[in-house]
Design an enzyme around this catalytic site. Structure first.
Site, mmCIF file in Angstrom:
data_model
loop_
_atom_site.group_PDB
_atom_site.id
_atom_site.type_symbol
_atom_site.label_atom_id
_atom_site.label_comp_id
_atom_site.label_asym_id
_atom_site.label_seq_id
_atom_site.Cartn_x
_atom_site.Cartn_y
_atom_site.Cartn_z
ATOM 1 N N SER A 1 -3.361 -7.957 3.300
ATOM 2 C CA SER A 1 -3.472 -7.709 4.738
ATOM 3 C C SER A 1 -3.857 -8.993 5.476
ATOM 4 O O SER A 1 -3.412 -9.220 6.602
ATOM 5 C CB SER A 1 -4.487 -6.602 4.995
ATOM 6 N N HIS B 1 0.846 -1.202 0.000
ATOM 7 C CA HIS B 1 0.000 0.000 0.000
ATOM 8 C C HIS B 1 0.888 1.261 0.000
ATOM 9 O O HIS B 1 0.615 2.217 -0.721
ATOM 10 C CB HIS B 1 -0.861 0.062 1.266
ATOM 11 N N LYS C 1 -16.347 -6.198 6.455
ATOM 12 C CA LYS C 1 -15.130 -7.037 6.452
ATOM 13 C C LYS C 1 -14.692 -7.440 7.864
ATOM 14 O O LYS C 1 -13.712 -8.136 8.017
ATOM 15 C CB LYS C 1 -13.982 -6.258 5.786
ATOM 16 N N ARG D 1 -3.117 -5.972 -8.356
ATOM 17 C CA ARG D 1 -2.023 -6.907 -8.118
ATOM 18 C C ARG D 1 -2.041 -8.006 -9.176
ATOM 19 O O ARG D 1 -1.246 -8.025 -10.070
ATOM 20 C CB ARG D 1 -2.119 -7.495 -6.711
HETATM 21 N N1 COA Z 1 -0.333 -3.938 -1.810
HETATM 22 C C1 COA Z 1 -0.639 -4.901 -0.959
HETATM 23 N N2 COA Z 1 -1.867 -5.300 -0.702
HETATM 24 C C2 COA Z 1 -2.855 -4.691 -1.343
HETATM 25 C C3 COA Z 1 -2.612 -3.666 -2.253
HETATM 26 C C4 COA Z 1 -1.275 -3.289 -2.482
HETATM 27 N N3 COA Z 1 -0.941 -2.325 -3.333
HETATM 28 N N4 COA Z 1 -3.780 -3.239 -2.730
HETATM 29 C C5 COA Z 1 -4.726 -3.984 -2.143
HETATM 30 N N5 COA Z 1 -4.174 -4.859 -1.313
HETATM 31 C C6 COA Z 1 -4.863 -5.890 -0.542
HETATM 32 C C7 COA Z 1 -5.357 -5.444 0.780
HETATM 33 O O1 COA Z 1 -4.411 -5.656 1.784
HETATM 34 C C8 COA Z 1 -6.592 -6.281 0.973
HETATM 35 O O2 COA Z 1 -6.248 -7.533 1.503
HETATM 36 P P1 COA Z 1 -7.307 -8.404 2.304
HETATM 37 O O3 COA Z 1 -8.477 -8.640 1.404
HETATM 38 O O4 COA Z 1 -6.542 -9.609 2.630
HETATM 39 O O5 COA Z 1 -7.700 -7.605 3.507
HETATM 40 C C9 COA Z 1 -7.123 -6.470 -0.441
HETATM 41 O O6 COA Z 1 -6.021 -6.239 -1.269
HETATM 42 C C10 COA Z 1 -8.188 -5.504 -0.833
HETATM 43 O O7 COA Z 1 -8.078 -4.407 -0.021
HETATM 44 P P2 COA Z 1 -8.305 -2.880 -0.281
HETATM 45 O O8 COA Z 1 -7.519 -2.375 -1.418
HETATM 46 O O9 COA Z 1 -8.107 -2.226 1.026
HETATM 47 O O10 COA Z 1 -9.746 -2.805 -0.752
HETATM 48 P P3 COA Z 1 -10.993 -3.262 0.008
HETATM 49 O O11 COA Z 1 -11.638 -4.223 -0.918
HETATM 50 O O12 COA Z 1 -10.754 -3.701 1.387
HETATM 51 O O13 COA Z 1 -11.794 -1.895 0.131
HETATM 52 C C11 COA Z 1 -13.050 -0.047 -0.723
HETATM 53 C C12 COA Z 1 -12.217 -1.285 -0.996
HETATM 54 C C13 COA Z 1 -12.832 0.596 0.606
HETATM 55 C C14 COA Z 1 -12.608 0.881 -1.808
HETATM 56 C C15 COA Z 1 -14.529 -0.476 -0.916
HETATM 57 O O14 COA Z 1 -14.874 -1.419 0.074
HETATM 58 C C16 COA Z 1 -15.473 0.713 -0.845
HETATM 59 O O15 COA Z 1 -15.552 1.475 -1.764
HETATM 60 N N6 COA Z 1 -16.181 0.875 0.279
HETATM 61 C C17 COA Z 1 -17.143 1.969 0.478
HETATM 62 C C18 COA Z 1 -18.571 1.556 0.152
HETATM 63 C C19 COA Z 1 -18.869 1.718 -1.303
HETATM 64 O O16 COA Z 1 -18.716 2.746 -1.910
HETATM 65 N N7 COA Z 1 -19.387 0.633 -1.908
HETATM 66 C C20 COA Z 1 -19.806 0.622 -3.295
HETATM 67 C C21 COA Z 1 -18.666 0.279 -4.194
HETATM 68 S S1 COA Z 1 -19.204 0.289 -5.857
#
Ligand code: COA
Length: 170
Positions: free
Chosen positions: A136, A21, A45, A98
Site C-alpha cells: 500500500s 489483497h 500507522k 509475500r
Molecule cells: N498484497 C499486497 N500487499 C499486501 C498483501 C497482499 N496480499 N498483504 C499485505 N500487504 C501489504 C500491505 O499493503 C501493507 O503495506 P504497507 O506496510 O506499505 O502499508 C503491508 O503489506 C502490511 O499490511 P497489512 O497486511 O494490512 O498488515 P498490517 O501490518 O498493516 O496490519 C494487523 C496488521 C491489522 C493484523 C495488525 O496491525 C493487528 O493485528 N492490529 C490489531 C492490534 C493487535 O492485535 N495487536 C497485537 C498483535 S500480536
C-alpha cells in the site's frame, strides 16, 4: 461433523486495498463459509485514508469482485485482533505472505495471538508471484509522483487516491 458455519477473518490496514489483497480475499473465500475482512483503525500507522474510507473502498471492490465463493463482510475494528476474531466467532485468521521479509513479523504476531487464544488458528496464504512486491505504501508513493497504479489497484481505488491527494494538496 457439525453443521457449524466456518468463519475466517482476514485483517489488515488496507490503506488502500490493492489487487494483491483482493486476490487473497478471493482465495480465502474458498476455504470458509463466511469471511470477515477486518479493517484495523491502526492509528499507530497514521493511515492516509480514514477507517471509514478504507472500509468503503473494500466494500465497493468486493461487491465488484468475481469468483468469490462465500459471504464476505467488511467490518472495522480497533481492539486486539484476537479479540475481534473471537467476537466474530472466527476459527481462523488469514494472513498473506509475500516475501521472506514478511515472515519475522508474521511469526511473532502468530505466536502472540496463539498465546492469547489457542483456539483460533492463523492460516498463511502465499501471495501470488504477480503481487509479491505490491504494498500500500508503494501505491501511495507511485500515485503521488504521477506514476501509473492501474495495474495494482482497481479504478475505484485509483480515483479515490487521486481525489485524496488533491484534497491534501499533494
Ligand atoms: N498484497 C499486497 N500487499 C499486501 C498483501 C497482499 N496480499 N498483504 C499485505 N500487504 C501489504 C500491505 O499493503 C501493507 O503495506 P504497507 O506496510 O506499505 O502499508 C503491508 O503489506 C502490511 O499490511 P497489512 O497486511 O494490512 O498488515 P498490517 O501490518 O498493516 O496490519 C494487523 C496488521 C491489522 C493484523 C495488525 O496491525 C493487528 O493485528 N492490529 C490489531 C492490534 C493487535 O492485535 N495487536 C497485537 C498483535 S500480536
Amino acid at each position: 461433523m457439525t453443521d457449524k458455519q466456518r468463519i475466517g477473518v482476514y485483517p489488515g490496514t488496507f490503506d488502500p486495498v490493492t489487487k494483491g489483497h483482493l486476490h487473497l480475499i478471493r482465495r480465502a473465500s474458498k476455504l470458509v463459509d463466511k469471511l470477515v475482512v477486518g479493517v484495523a483503525g491502526n492509528a499507530r500507522k497514521h493511515p492516509f485514508f480514514t477507517q471509514e474510507e478504507r472500509i468503503d473502498m473494500l466494500r465497493t471492490d468486493i461487491a465488484n469482485m468475481t469468483g468469490k465463493r462465500c459471504e464476505i463482510e467488511v467490518v472495522g475494528f480497533d481492539n486486539l485482533l484476537i479479540h475481534f476474531a473471537a467476537d466474530m466467532n472466527a476459527s481462523c485468521i488469514f494472513r498473506g505472505l509475500r516475501a521472506v521479509s514478511d515472515f519475522d513479523y508474521e511469526f511473532q504476531m502468530t505466536g502472540m495471538n496463539a498465546k492469547l487464544n489457542a483456539e483460533i488458528e492463523t492460516v498463511f496464504l502465499m501471495a501470488a508471484d504477480k503481487w509479491q512486491f505490491v504494498s500500500s505504501s508503494f501505491v501511495k508513493e507511485i500515485c503521488s509522483l504521477d506514476g501509473d497504479v492501474s495495474e495494482i489497484v482497481t479504478p475505484n481505488v485509483e480515483q479515490r487516491l487521486k481525489a485524496k491527494l488533491a484534497e491534501k494538496g499533494q
